[in-house]
Enzyme design. Structure first.
Site, PDB file in Angstrom:
ATOM      1  N   GLN A  50      28.422   4.124  19.114  1.00 54.75           N
ATOM      2  CA  GLN A  50      28.138   3.788  20.523  1.00 54.75           C
ATOM      3  C   GLN A  50      27.952   5.014  21.398  1.00 54.75           C
ATOM      4  O   GLN A  50      27.432   4.902  22.512  1.00 54.75           O
ATOM      5  CB  GLN A  50      29.266   2.916  21.094  1.00 54.75           C
ATOM      6  CG  GLN A  50      29.366   1.559  20.409  1.00 54.75           C
ATOM      7  CD  GLN A  50      30.448   0.714  21.046  1.00 54.75           C
ATOM      8  OE1 GLN A  50      31.608   0.832  20.694  1.00 54.75           O
ATOM      9  NE2 GLN A  50      30.068  -0.132  21.992  1.00 54.75           N
ATOM     10  N   LEU A 102      30.363  -2.910  25.023  1.00 54.71           N
ATOM     11  CA  LEU A 102      29.845  -1.934  25.993  1.00 54.71           C
ATOM     12  C   LEU A 102      28.383  -1.586  25.723  1.00 54.71           C
ATOM     13  O   LEU A 102      27.673  -1.148  26.621  1.00 54.71           O
ATOM     14  CB  LEU A 102      30.701  -0.663  25.982  1.00 54.71           C
ATOM     15  CG  LEU A 102      32.169  -0.849  26.387  1.00 54.71           C
ATOM     16  CD1 LEU A 102      32.921   0.462  26.251  1.00 54.71           C
ATOM     17  CD2 LEU A 102      32.286  -1.398  27.807  1.00 54.71           C
ATOM     18  N   GLU A 144      35.071  -3.401  16.249  1.00 59.36           N
ATOM     19  CA  GLU A 144      34.742  -1.969  16.172  1.00 59.36           C
ATOM     20  C   GLU A 144      34.330  -1.568  14.757  1.00 59.36           C
ATOM     21  O   GLU A 144      33.420  -0.762  14.560  1.00 59.36           O
ATOM     22  CB  GLU A 144      35.931  -1.124  16.651  1.00 59.36           C
ATOM     23  CG  GLU A 144      36.399  -1.412  18.070  1.00 59.36           C
ATOM     24  CD  GLU A 144      35.292  -1.354  19.109  1.00 59.36           C
ATOM     25  OE1 GLU A 144      34.306  -0.619  18.913  1.00 59.36           O
ATOM     26  OE2 GLU A 144      35.398  -2.071  20.120  1.00 59.36           O
ATOM     27  N   HIS A 147      30.795  -2.113  14.013  1.00 62.26           N
ATOM     28  CA  HIS A 147      29.909  -1.063  14.539  1.00 62.26           C
ATOM     29  C   HIS A 147      29.671   0.017  13.489  1.00 62.26           C
ATOM     30  O   HIS A 147      28.569   0.562  13.383  1.00 62.26           O
ATOM     31  CB  HIS A 147      30.529  -0.404  15.776  1.00 62.26           C
ATOM     32  CG  HIS A 147      30.252  -1.122  17.058  1.00 62.26           C
ATOM     33  ND1 HIS A 147      28.978  -1.342  17.549  1.00 62.26           N
ATOM     34  CD2 HIS A 147      31.084  -1.661  17.981  1.00 62.26           C
ATOM     35  CE1 HIS A 147      29.045  -1.985  18.702  1.00 62.26           C
ATOM     36  NE2 HIS A 147      30.320  -2.199  18.996  1.00 62.26           N
TER      37      HIS A 147
HETATM   38 ZN    ZN Z   1      30.986  -3.223  20.622  1.00 63.86          ZN
END
Ligand code: ZN
Length: 186
Positions: A50, A102, A144, A147
């Site tokens: 991210q 996010l 997470e 990701h």
């Molecule tokens: Zn996320």
């Protein structure tokens, strides 16, 4: 330093991340920057892709989710750095609850997650740890962890829900979105 967050549509969010070694250059600074970035964006978890790095690092601080009266999951103390994590066990039982990301601002959808799991990882001091996580903690780490595998929570929703989100998602992918935190537009 607050780092800009990469948005849905960027290829860095779709690549599988790699393990790092103790010698990874700028490790301490990176961890500190990831926490600062997460706090600025008011998130409870952030994975390295991210912020544009395909490496296996996750930071979590779930204390904002803690209910002072009834903090059954002990979220108040759930602040962790997960380096090179591996989920080694998960329950059969799943629970469905709402998530956001996010990297996908202003979208919240219900997603199934395993109720509990075991995770092996290295902490910020590169000590190897094994932890059994339940409930909200297990849910956050699964989001997470995905990701790091190039997966996003919207991959897990039904095709119909996904179709309904198409317009919003393509707007995000085109950078037609306003956020309270710095972003990298595609
Ligand atoms: Zn996320």
């Amino acid at each position: 330093m607050i780092l800009p967050i990469y948005l849905y549509g960027h290829s860095v969010l779709r690549k599988k991340s790699e393990d790092i070694t103790k010698e990874y250059s700028g490790f301490r600074q990176l961890i500190s920057d990831m926490f600062e970035t997460m706090y600025k964006a008011e998130g409870v978890g952030l994975a390295a892709p991210q912020i544009g790095k395909n490496i296996n690092i996750i930071v979590i601080d779930a204390s904002p989710m803690a209910d002072e009266e009834n903090d059954e999951d002990e979220l108040k103390n759930f602040k962790r750095v997960f380096v090179n994590p591996k989920i080694t066990y998960n329950s059969d039982e799943k629970k469905c609850s709402e998530e956001g990301c996010l990297s996908i601002p202003n979208i919240h959808e219900k997603v199934d997650r395993y109720v509990d799991l075991t995770i092996e990882y290295f902490n910020e001091n590169f000590e190897k740890l094994t932890e059994h996580l339940v409930g909200a903690k297990a849910k956050i780490i699964q989001h997470e962890y995905d990701h790091l595998n190039g997966e996003l929570f919207i991959d897990k929703i039904s095709p119909i829900r996904r179709k309904l989100l198409n317009k919003k998602l393509s707007a995000i992918a085109k950078g037609k979105i306003a956020t309270r935190y710095p972003i990298v537009k595609n």
